[in-house]
Design an enzyme around this catalytic site. Structure first.
Site, short mmCIF file in Angstrom:
data_model
loop_
_atom_site.label_atom_id
_atom_site.label_comp_id
_atom_site.label_asym_id
_atom_site.label_seq_id
_atom_site.Cartn_x
_atom_site.Cartn_y
_atom_site.Cartn_z
N SER A 111 0.85 -1.18 0.00
CA SER A 111 0.00 0.00 0.00
C SER A 111 0.88 1.23 0.00
O SER A 111 1.86 1.30 0.75
CB SER A 111 -0.91 0.01 1.23
N HIS A 160 -2.50 7.18 -4.76
CA HIS A 160 -2.66 6.02 -3.87
C HIS A 160 -2.69 4.76 -4.71
O HIS A 160 -3.27 4.74 -5.80
CB HIS A 160 -3.94 6.16 -3.06
N ASN A 219 -2.83 0.25 -4.04
CA ASN A 219 -2.86 -0.85 -3.09
C ASN A 219 -3.15 -2.14 -3.84
O ASN A 219 -4.01 -2.17 -4.72
CB ASN A 219 -3.96 -0.61 -2.05
N GLY A 230 -3.06 -4.13 13.76
CA GLY A 230 -1.89 -3.80 12.95
C GLY A 230 -1.09 -2.66 13.55
O GLY A 230 -1.46 -2.05 14.56
N ARG A 231 0.02 -2.38 12.90
CA ARG A 231 0.93 -1.35 13.39
C ARG A 231 0.37 0.03 13.04
O ARG A 231 0.26 0.39 11.88
CB ARG A 231 2.31 -1.55 12.76
#
Length: 311
Positions: free
Chosen positions: A96, A110, A112, A263-264
């Site tokens: 991403s 963007h 992904n 997630g982070r």
């Protein structure tokens, strides 16, 4: 084992290579600024590597993330439309990126590509792909929007005549800020739940989308990166970046999945611009270049029919 069993290692290898290629290309835009890499591990298994380039000559901030995370239970964002998968373990792989240029005449971009596999402990796991790319200009140029969509069309070529119009429409509908009544930008491609006719075909399409991002974006950057701008253009850019923040925090399924799956956080919120602004009840002056963005660029349009002449 099924002949259509997902090739997780093949997907991982491609995505790591894609991240490398995109980072190298973006570094070529700059004089001496490079990506900083931050490798991390997921608490429930897997991990990733986040790469961020900031405060450069062309790109104010660019983040290109790879992640391969595992979990014992799919989060609600992944099962909202597929309740039969509730409770299954999963693996999720993806690249991403979000690019926020410094010059207001260069659009934000963007991209992904992602792969989910649910029930990896079963002989017949459920897999699907998703992804796409979209463009968010602050000042509209017909030449740029047409090039972006022609490259998106090329990414879909060979996979069916219906693919580009279907995924272009899906992109217009997905990146729609409902509380503002406007699209985030000029669109591109968006797809999800892709799992037919077989894994090999779907993976080939995902690779085509990933491989067409740089040809779609870099020519636009090169055309606009040296255009002169002042405080007016910068102020407008920051105001429109606020819309980007609103969409990502309120509607984006990828952001919700990342947060719900533990997630982070730094990697998930990397998509947000480094600086943004909001102005109460603001509207651009009629007839201005800023108003032209609303009048002639935001909203669903057939950019393939746009004349290729430069603005």
């Amino acid at each position: 084992m099924s002949l259509d069993y997902p090739d997780i290692q093949g997907v991982r290898t491609y995505m790591l290579g894609l991240q490398d290629r995109i980072c190298r290309a973006l570094e070529q835009l700059e004089t001496d600024t490079q990506f900083v890499e931050d490798a991390w591990e997921h608490a429930r298994g897997g991990g990733g590597r986040s790469r961020v380039l900031s405060s450069a000559d062309v790109l104010e901030q660019a983040g290109v993330n790879f992640s391969h995370v595992k979990g014992e239970r799919l989060p609600p964002a992944a099962t909202a439309k597929r309740p039969e998968l509730t409770g299954l373990n999963f693996e999720a792989l993806g690249v991403s990126l979000v690019i926020h240029p410094l010059n207001p005449y260069v659009p934000t971009a963007h991209m992904n590509v992602r792969c989910f596999v649910a029930g990896t402990d079963r002989e017949d796991p459920v897999w699907w792909f998703g992804g796409g790319f979209d463009l968010t200009p602050y000042y509209g140029f017909r030449e740029d929007a047409a090039h972006w969509h022609r490259t998106a069309f090329a990414a879909c070529k060979g996979f069916g005549d219906e693919v580009y119009p279907r995924y272009k429409k899906w992109c217009d509908e997905y990146f729609f800020i409902r509380h503002r009544g406007e699209t985030r930008g000029v669109g591109g491609l968006f797809f999800d739940d892709l799992n037919t006719p077989d894994f090999e075909h779907c993976f080939a399409f995902v690779r085509s989308v990933g491989d067409h991002f740089l040809p779609a974006y870099l020519p636009i950057v090169e055309r606009r990166r040296s255009m002169e701008y002042g405080e007016r253009e910068r102020s407008w850019q920051l105001y429109r970046r606020g819309r980007y923040v609103e969409f990502n925090l309120v509607y984006d399924r990828g952001t919700l999945f990342g947060l719900q799956s533990g997630g982070r956080t730094e990697s998930i919120l990397m998509s947000l611009p480094p600086v943004a602004a909001w102005r109460y009840n603001y509207a651009p002056q009629p007839g201005s270049p800023e108003a032209d963005l609303y009048a002639n660029f935001l909203g669903a349009r057939d950019w393939l029919e746009t004349e290729p002449a430069a603005d």
